[in-house]
Design a protein around this motif. Structure first.
Motif, PDB file in Angstrom:
ATOM      1  N   THR A   1       1.000  -1.270   0.139  1.00  0.00           N
ATOM      2  CA  THR A   1       0.005   0.078  -0.114  1.00  0.00           C
ATOM      3  C   THR A   1       0.880   1.179  -0.139  1.00  0.00           C
ATOM      4  O   THR A   1       1.553   1.427   1.106  1.00  0.00           O
ATOM      5  N   PHE A   2       0.938   2.203  -0.996  1.00  0.00           N
ATOM      6  CA  PHE A   2       1.833   3.445  -1.266  1.00  0.00           C
ATOM      7  C   PHE A   2       1.120   4.571  -0.716  1.00  0.00           C
ATOM      8  O   PHE A   2       1.520   5.535  -0.318  1.00  0.00           O
ATOM      9  N   VAL A   3      -0.352   4.561  -1.012  1.00  0.00           N
ATOM     10  CA  VAL A   3      -1.007   6.035  -0.691  1.00  0.00           C
ATOM     11  C   VAL A   3      -2.513   5.453  -0.235  1.00  0.00           C
ATOM     12  O   VAL A   3      -2.991   4.462  -0.543  1.00  0.00           O
TER      13      VAL A   3
ATOM     14  N   ALA B   1     -14.819   5.950   4.176  1.00  0.00           N
ATOM     15  CA  ALA B   1     -14.698   5.413   2.841  1.00  0.00           C
ATOM     16  C   ALA B   1     -13.268   5.409   2.317  1.00  0.00           C
ATOM     17  O   ALA B   1     -13.192   5.859   1.125  1.00  0.00           O
ATOM     18  N   VAL B   2     -12.332   5.543   2.974  1.00  0.00           N
ATOM     19  CA  VAL B   2     -10.913   5.861   2.450  1.00  0.00           C
ATOM     20  C   VAL B   2     -10.527   4.672   1.738  1.00  0.00           C
ATOM     21  O   VAL B   2     -10.661   3.394   2.200  1.00  0.00           O
ATOM     22  N   ASN B   3      -9.969   4.694   0.591  1.00  0.00           N
ATOM     23  CA  ASN B   3      -9.237   3.581  -0.065  1.00  0.00           C
ATOM     24  C   ASN B   3      -7.771   3.432   0.142  1.00  0.00           C
ATOM     25  O   ASN B   3      -7.097   4.597  -0.258  1.00  0.00           O
ATOM     26  N   ASP B   4      -7.141   2.377   0.228  1.00  0.00           N
ATOM     27  CA  ASP B   4      -5.883   2.061   0.192  1.00  0.00           C
ATOM     28  C   ASP B   4      -5.566   1.930  -1.241  1.00  0.00           C
ATOM     29  O   ASP B   4      -6.153   1.153  -2.100  1.00  0.00           O
ATOM     30  N   TYR B   5      -4.418   2.227  -1.743  1.00  0.00           N
ATOM     31  CA  TYR B   5      -4.064   1.852  -2.901  1.00  0.00           C
ATOM     32  C   TYR B   5      -2.763   1.013  -2.878  1.00  0.00           C
ATOM     33  O   TYR B   5      -1.867   1.358  -2.425  1.00  0.00           O
ATOM     34  N   PRO B   6      -2.724  -0.051  -3.331  1.00  0.00           N
ATOM     35  CA  PRO B   6      -1.834  -1.223  -3.400  1.00  0.00           C
ATOM     36  C   PRO B   6      -0.909  -1.142  -4.729  1.00  0.00           C
ATOM     37  O   PRO B   6      -1.710  -0.936  -5.678  1.00  0.00           O
ATOM     38  N   ILE B   7       0.203  -1.543  -4.749  1.00  0.00           N
ATOM     39  CA  ILE B   7       1.009  -1.777  -5.953  1.00  0.00           C
ATOM     40  C   ILE B   7       1.896  -2.900  -5.903  1.00  0.00           C
ATOM     41  O   ILE B   7       2.207  -3.321  -4.809  1.00  0.00           O
TER      42      ILE B   7
ATOM     43  N   GLY C   1       1.665  15.572  -2.630  1.00  0.00           N
ATOM     44  CA  GLY C   1       1.528  16.996  -3.000  1.00  0.00           C
ATOM     45  C   GLY C   1       0.355  17.046  -3.694  1.00  0.00           C
ATOM     46  O   GLY C   1      -0.309  18.053  -3.698  1.00  0.00           O
ATOM     47  N   ALA C   2       0.031  16.016  -4.479  1.00  0.00           N
ATOM     48  CA  ALA C   2      -1.299  15.947  -5.371  1.00  0.00           C
ATOM     49  C   ALA C   2      -2.422  15.730  -4.412  1.00  0.00           C
ATOM     50  O   ALA C   2      -3.687  15.518  -4.767  1.00  0.00           O
ATOM     51  N   GLY C   3      -2.211  15.524  -2.954  1.00  0.00           N
ATOM     52  CA  GLY C   3      -3.369  15.165  -2.254  1.00  0.00           C
ATOM     53  C   GLY C   3      -3.772  13.871  -1.706  1.00  0.00           C
ATOM     54  O   GLY C   3      -4.860  13.590  -1.008  1.00  0.00           O
ATOM     55  N   PHE C   4      -2.947  13.028  -2.080  1.00  0.00           N
ATOM     56  CA  PHE C   4      -3.076  11.543  -1.445  1.00  0.00           C
ATOM     57  C   PHE C   4      -2.501  11.783  -0.181  1.00  0.00           C
ATOM     58  O   PHE C   4      -1.679  12.223   0.066  1.00  0.00           O
ATOM     59  N   GLN C   5      -2.944  10.671   0.486  1.00  0.00           N
ATOM     60  CA  GLN C   5      -2.762  10.473   1.855  1.00  0.00           C
ATOM     61  C   GLN C   5      -1.403   9.432   2.062  1.00  0.00           C
ATOM     62  O   GLN C   5      -1.608   8.461   1.557  1.00  0.00           O
ATOM     63  N   ALA C   6      -0.569   9.618   3.015  1.00  0.00           N
ATOM     64  CA  ALA C   6       0.474   8.513   3.335  1.00  0.00           C
ATOM     65  C   ALA C   6      -0.380   7.444   4.111  1.00  0.00           C
ATOM     66  O   ALA C   6      -1.242   7.568   4.625  1.00  0.00           O
ATOM     67  N   PRO C   7       0.161   6.076   3.583  1.00  0.00           N
ATOM     68  CA  PRO C   7      -0.584   5.043   4.246  1.00  0.00           C
ATOM     69  C   PRO C   7      -0.416   4.852   5.784  1.00  0.00           C
ATOM     70  O   PRO C   7       0.404   5.407   6.208  1.00  0.00           O
TER      71      PRO C   7
END
Length: 245
Positions: A99-101, A203-209, A239-245
């Motif tokens: 999970t990166f953001v 409803a926060v989404n985790d982004y995995p890579i 900086g684009a508005g994503f949150q750190a995991p």
């Protein structure tokens, strides 16, 4: 190449730098990553002369299907663990996703908020045109969770297959509001305003890579992921508005 692929991610741009990686790297990424990953791709190429990063941006569910059907890709970055699991469960991942953001929803409205929308309850106003993402894609699933949490009934006039399509409806004036990610609203700030609402915290989404099993450029895949997780990549994403995991 072997040495680069074995580096631990997240150690800064030097992890992917130094020209050790060559060739084309194909990244399948959620539509909401379009602006950020495009910028990261340019920076990665500059740090790694001889590389070319090609992106396929669309809804995570469509990307997962394409990968499982054999579409050539080196890296998959999804907007939810659910869509990532579709690829991992099919045996098409190489290693464990990271999970990166994280990302959170806002209500996108026309500049100046002419309909005076202040929260999800405002989306139930008779005659108001609302766009949502389809439930199968992460922005749609998150929207459904937020709406259910608020206990309101929102009837969309359209269900879109990715968040960019929902945002486009607002920008073109075809709808009055859409539930989109905060990052997409920020990227379109010259055309829309963003209305924050408390239920989005549920409803926060985790982004995995993850690198893919059949990657044609396995070393390049690992190096690109390392760059995404590096301080340079993280700085651009937050900086684009994503949150750190």
């Amino acid at each position: 190449m072997t040495g680069c692929g074995g580096d631990k991610p997240g150690n800064g741009s030097d992890t992917a730098g130094g020209g050790a990686v060559r060739g084309s790297i194909t990244v399948f990424a959620a539509a909401s990553l379009t602006e950020s990953f495009t910028a990261i791709g340019r920076q990665f190429e500059a740090a790694n002369p001889g590389t070319k990063v090609t992106f396929n941006f669309t809804g995570s569910s469509a990307l997962a299907t394409q990968i499982n059907e054999g579409a050539p890709a080196d890296v998959f970055a999804a907007a939810s663990p659910k869509n990532m699991a579709v690829v991992i469960d099919a045996g098409n991942g190489a290693g464990t996703p990271t999970t990166f953001v994280r990302n959170q929803l806002v209500i996108a409205v026309a500049k100046g908020n002419p309909k005076s929308i202040t929260g999800l309850a405002g989306l139930t106003t008779p005659g108001l045109k609302v766009a949502l993402c389809a439930d199968a894609v992460p922005c749609g699933a998150a929207a459904r969770t937020a709406i259910d949490t608020a206990g309101v009934k929102v009837t969309p006039v359209t269900l879109e297959q990715d968040v960019k399509a929902a945002m486009s409806k607002v920008k073109l004036g075809e709808v009055d509001a859409a539930l989109v990610y905060r990052t997409d609203a920020r990227a379109a700030a010259s055309d829309v305003d963003a209305v924050e609402f408390p239920e989005s915290a549920k409803a926060v989404n985790d982004y995995p890579i993850v690198a893919l099993k059949d990657a044609r450029n396995a070393a390049g895949a690992q190096a690109f992921i390392a760059y995404v997780l590096s301080p340079d990549g993280t700085r651009l994403l937050t900086g684009a508005g994503f949150q750190a995991p």
